[in-house]
Design a protein around this motif. Structure first.
Motif, PDB file in Angstrom:
ATOM      1  N   LEU A 116      30.182 -34.707  21.629  1.00  0.00           N
ATOM      2  CA  LEU A 116      30.234 -33.585  20.698  1.00  0.00           C
ATOM      3  C   LEU A 116      29.256 -33.814  19.551  1.00  0.00           C
ATOM      4  N   GLY A 117      28.299 -32.900  19.400  1.00  0.00           N
ATOM      5  CA  GLY A 117      27.350 -32.971  18.298  1.00  0.00           C
ATOM      6  C   GLY A 117      27.586 -31.823  17.341  1.00  0.00           C
ATOM      7  N   ALA A 118      26.797 -30.765  17.493  1.00  0.00           N
ATOM      8  CA  ALA A 118      26.952 -29.589  16.639  1.00  0.00           C
ATOM      9  C   ALA A 118      28.305 -28.928  16.874  1.00  0.00           C
ATOM     10  N   LEU A 119      28.842 -28.315  15.807  1.00  0.00           N
ATOM     11  CA  LEU A 119      30.162 -27.693  15.899  1.00  0.00           C
ATOM     12  C   LEU A 119      30.099 -26.169  15.929  1.00  0.00           C
ATOM     13  N   ASP A 120      28.907 -25.585  16.075  1.00  0.00           N
ATOM     14  CA  ASP A 120      28.842 -24.129  16.215  1.00  0.00           C
ATOM     15  C   ASP A 120      28.776 -23.769  17.698  1.00  0.00           C
ATOM     16  N   SER A 121      29.304 -22.590  18.019  1.00  0.00           N
ATOM     17  CA  SER A 121      29.474 -22.208  19.429  1.00  0.00           C
ATOM     18  C   SER A 121      28.156 -22.117  20.187  1.00  0.00           C
ATOM     19  N   LEU A 122      27.131 -21.545  19.562  1.00  0.00           N
ATOM     20  CA  LEU A 122      25.873 -21.343  20.295  1.00  0.00           C
ATOM     21  C   LEU A 122      25.221 -22.676  20.651  1.00  0.00           C
ATOM     22  N   THR A 123      25.184 -23.607  19.686  1.00  0.00           N
ATOM     23  CA  THR A 123      24.562 -24.897  19.964  1.00  0.00           C
ATOM     24  C   THR A 123      25.372 -25.689  20.978  1.00  0.00           C
ATOM     25  N   ARG A 124      26.690 -25.691  20.811  1.00  0.00           N
ATOM     26  CA  ARG A 124      27.544 -26.416  21.766  1.00  0.00           C
ATOM     27  C   ARG A 124      27.430 -25.791  23.167  1.00  0.00           C
ATOM     28  N   THR A 125      27.339 -24.465  23.231  1.00  0.00           N
ATOM     29  CA  THR A 125      27.153 -23.823  24.533  1.00  0.00           C
ATOM     30  C   THR A 125      25.853 -24.311  25.180  1.00  0.00           C
ATOM     31  N   GLY A 126      24.779 -24.362  24.408  1.00  0.00           N
ATOM     32  CA  GLY A 126      23.510 -24.835  24.949  1.00  0.00           C
ATOM     33  C   GLY A 126      23.601 -26.269  25.444  1.00  0.00           C
ATOM     34  N   ASP A 127      24.311 -27.123  24.695  1.00  0.00           N
ATOM     35  CA  ASP A 127      24.466 -28.527  25.101  1.00  0.00           C
ATOM     36  C   ASP A 127      25.250 -28.641  26.410  1.00  0.00           C
ATOM     37  N   VAL A 128      26.363 -27.904  26.498  1.00  0.00           N
ATOM     38  CA  VAL A 128      27.207 -28.005  27.703  1.00  0.00           C
ATOM     39  C   VAL A 128      26.490 -27.384  28.904  1.00  0.00           C
ATOM     40  N   GLN A 129      25.798 -26.265  28.696  1.00  0.00           N
ATOM     41  CA  GLN A 129      25.075 -25.651  29.810  1.00  0.00           C
ATOM     42  C   GLN A 129      23.985 -26.586  30.331  1.00  0.00           C
TER      43      GLN A 129
ATOM     44  N   LEU B 147      52.272 -28.324  19.019  1.00  0.00           N
ATOM     45  CA  LEU B 147      51.834 -27.811  17.724  1.00  0.00           C
ATOM     46  C   LEU B 147      52.534 -26.502  17.383  1.00  0.00           C
ATOM     47  N   PRO B 148      52.827 -26.279  16.093  1.00  0.00           N
ATOM     48  CA  PRO B 148      53.297 -24.944  15.694  1.00  0.00           C
ATOM     49  C   PRO B 148      52.114 -23.975  15.696  1.00  0.00           C
ATOM     50  N   GLY B 149      52.360 -22.732  16.026  1.00  0.00           N
ATOM     51  CA  GLY B 149      51.282 -21.747  16.041  1.00  0.00           C
ATOM     52  C   GLY B 149      50.643 -21.521  14.690  1.00  0.00           C
ATOM     53  N   THR B 150      51.341 -21.949  13.637  1.00  0.00           N
ATOM     54  CA  THR B 150      50.820 -21.748  12.281  1.00  0.00           C
ATOM     55  C   THR B 150      49.899 -22.885  11.833  1.00  0.00           C
ATOM     56  N   ALA B 151      49.760 -23.925  12.631  1.00  0.00           N
ATOM     57  CA  ALA B 151      48.893 -25.044  12.240  1.00  0.00           C
ATOM     58  C   ALA B 151      47.459 -24.538  12.055  1.00  0.00           C
ATOM     59  N   PRO B 152      46.766 -25.011  11.012  1.00  0.00           N
ATOM     60  CA  PRO B 152      45.398 -24.515  10.781  1.00  0.00           C
ATOM     61  C   PRO B 152      44.428 -25.073  11.826  1.00  0.00           C
ATOM     62  N   ALA B 153      43.446 -24.268  12.188  1.00  0.00           N
ATOM     63  CA  ALA B 153      42.393 -24.695  13.112  1.00  0.00           C
ATOM     64  C   ALA B 153      41.107 -23.994  12.702  1.00  0.00           C
ATOM     65  N   THR B 154      39.988 -24.660  12.958  1.00  0.00           N
ATOM     66  CA  THR B 154      38.682 -24.114  12.552  1.00  0.00           C
ATOM     67  C   THR B 154      37.771 -24.002  13.765  1.00  0.00           C
ATOM     68  N   LEU B 155      37.190 -22.827  13.919  1.00  0.00           N
ATOM     69  CA  LEU B 155      36.201 -22.594  14.977  1.00  0.00           C
ATOM     70  C   LEU B 155      35.080 -21.762  14.376  1.00  0.00           C
ATOM     71  N   ASP B 156      33.855 -22.256  14.520  1.00  0.00           N
ATOM     72  CA  ASP B 156      32.693 -21.576  13.937  1.00  0.00           C
ATOM     73  C   ASP B 156      32.878 -21.334  12.435  1.00  0.00           C
ATOM     74  N   GLY B 157      33.470 -22.322  11.761  1.00  0.00           N
ATOM     75  CA  GLY B 157      33.630 -22.247  10.318  1.00  0.00           C
ATOM     76  C   GLY B 157      34.779 -21.391   9.840  1.00  0.00           C
ATOM     77  N   LEU B 158      35.522 -20.772  10.753  1.00  0.00           N
ATOM     78  CA  LEU B 158      36.622 -19.889  10.374  1.00  0.00           C
ATOM     79  C   LEU B 158      37.949 -20.618  10.543  1.00  0.00           C
ATOM     80  N   GLU B 159      38.663 -20.848   9.441  1.00  0.00           N
ATOM     81  CA  GLU B 159      39.970 -21.498   9.506  1.00  0.00           C
ATOM     82  C   GLU B 159      41.069 -20.451   9.468  1.00  0.00           C
ATOM     83  N   VAL B 160      41.850 -20.404  10.539  1.00  0.00           N
ATOM     84  CA  VAL B 160      43.006 -19.501  10.638  1.00  0.00           C
ATOM     85  C   VAL B 160      44.089 -20.259  11.404  1.00  0.00           C
TER      86      VAL B 160
END
Length: 296
Positions: A104-117, A146-159
């Motif tokens: 795992l390097g970059a944490l944004d979806s586009l870069t990670r997609t490129g790495d995995v592809q 995990l409780p569904g209310t646990a915080p998680a971050t994807l592409d910089g968005l924490e919900v």
């Protein structure tokens, strides 16, 4: 019986009425035993696990021609599956679940997609399918604790992680449909109890899709009626900081599946089939901006 046909058998299980002396329960039990089931997970994550199982059933029936066919975004089916694995892996990393594939390097979806592809292009489609499913199942098993209310971050968005998982459910549903259409196959829709929370997420995203598109809906309220299995009615405050709905300014009625797919970037807002009452300009703005959060 191929895996997609067995999915239809699962859908039949949702019909409550079984004729007396019917052999259907025995037939369905046998069919389910032969298709890899959804991974065990938390109740709130089951819609995602169900879409993973459906996608996997479709992939199990794919031949060489299917894997090399461009499906969407200029990606072959193998590249599309790698994209799903990349985003599932990023969510897994956010909640402490195992991450498969390249380091795992970059944490944004586009870069990670490129790495995995790039990693998966040197492997067989079956290896890509196997690792995508393993990643999704590892995430599901971790979510069980995990409780569904646990915080998680994807592409910089924490919900709350529940909302990110529903987002993964919607994307897997949309891309499974992309792949099925490319192959000339029709997949059954999710069961109603999985459609409903996905539609709820889409309704709650509307204030954000408007704001992301440069429109502030503060003080305005939409009555949203979604028809079909898993649908319902929502009063949606259209300002992101509004704490409660007011009297509805506009009323929009649409098919629940079509509405979810519009949020998922499928369909033209200008031609979207919907019944509108009240402030028609506001309803048009809601539809026009609905796909704002969709992406590859």
């Amino acid at each position: 019986m191929d895996p997609v046909e067995r999915l239809y058998m699962d859908a039949l299980m949702e019909e409550p009425a079984v004729p007396a002396h019917s052999l259907r329960p025995q037939l369905l039990a046998g069919a389910r035993a032969r298709r890899r089931p959804a991974a065990p997970t938390a109740e709130w994550a089951r819609p995602y696990a169900g879409r993973v199982a459906a996608m996997d059933a479709l992939l199990a029936a794919a031949g060489d021609e299917d894997w090399s066919r461009v499906v969407v975004e200029g990606w072959t089916l193998q590249e599309l599956v790698a994209h799903l694995a990349a985003k599932d892996g990023l969510l897994a990393a956010s909640v402490g679940a195992p991450v498969l594939g390249p380091p795992l390097g970059a944490l944004d979806s586009l870069t990670r997609t490129g790495d995995v592809q790039a990693y998966e292009r040197a492997r067989s489609p079956e290896q890509t399918r196997r690792d995508w499913r393993a990643q999704a199942d590892a995430l599901c098993r971790h979510l069980a604790g995990l409780p569904g209310t646990a915080p998680a971050t994807l592409d910089g968005l924490e919900v709350p992680v529940r909302d990110h998982v529903l987002g993964r459910c919607l994307e897997t549903w949309v891309h499974a449909d992309d792949a099925a259409r490319a192959a000339g196959v029709r997949l059954p829709d999710p069961v109603p109890e999985h459609v409903r929370p996905t539609a709820d997420l889409c309704a709650r995203l509307l204030p954000w899709t408007m704001l992301l598109s440069g429109l502030d809906g503060t003080g305005r309220t939409l009555r949203l009626t979604l028809t079909g299995a898993g649908g319902g009615e929502w009063l949606v405050p259209l300002g992101v900081e509004d704490t409660a709905p007011g009297e509805p300014d506009a009323h929009l009625t649409a098919d629940v599946r079509a509405f979810c797919f519009l949020l998922g970037g499928r369909g033209d807002p200008a031609d979207f089939p919907a019944e509108v009452a009240g402030d028609r300009a506001l309803a048009a703005d809601v539809l026009r901006t609905a796909p704002a959060l969709s992406g590859p």
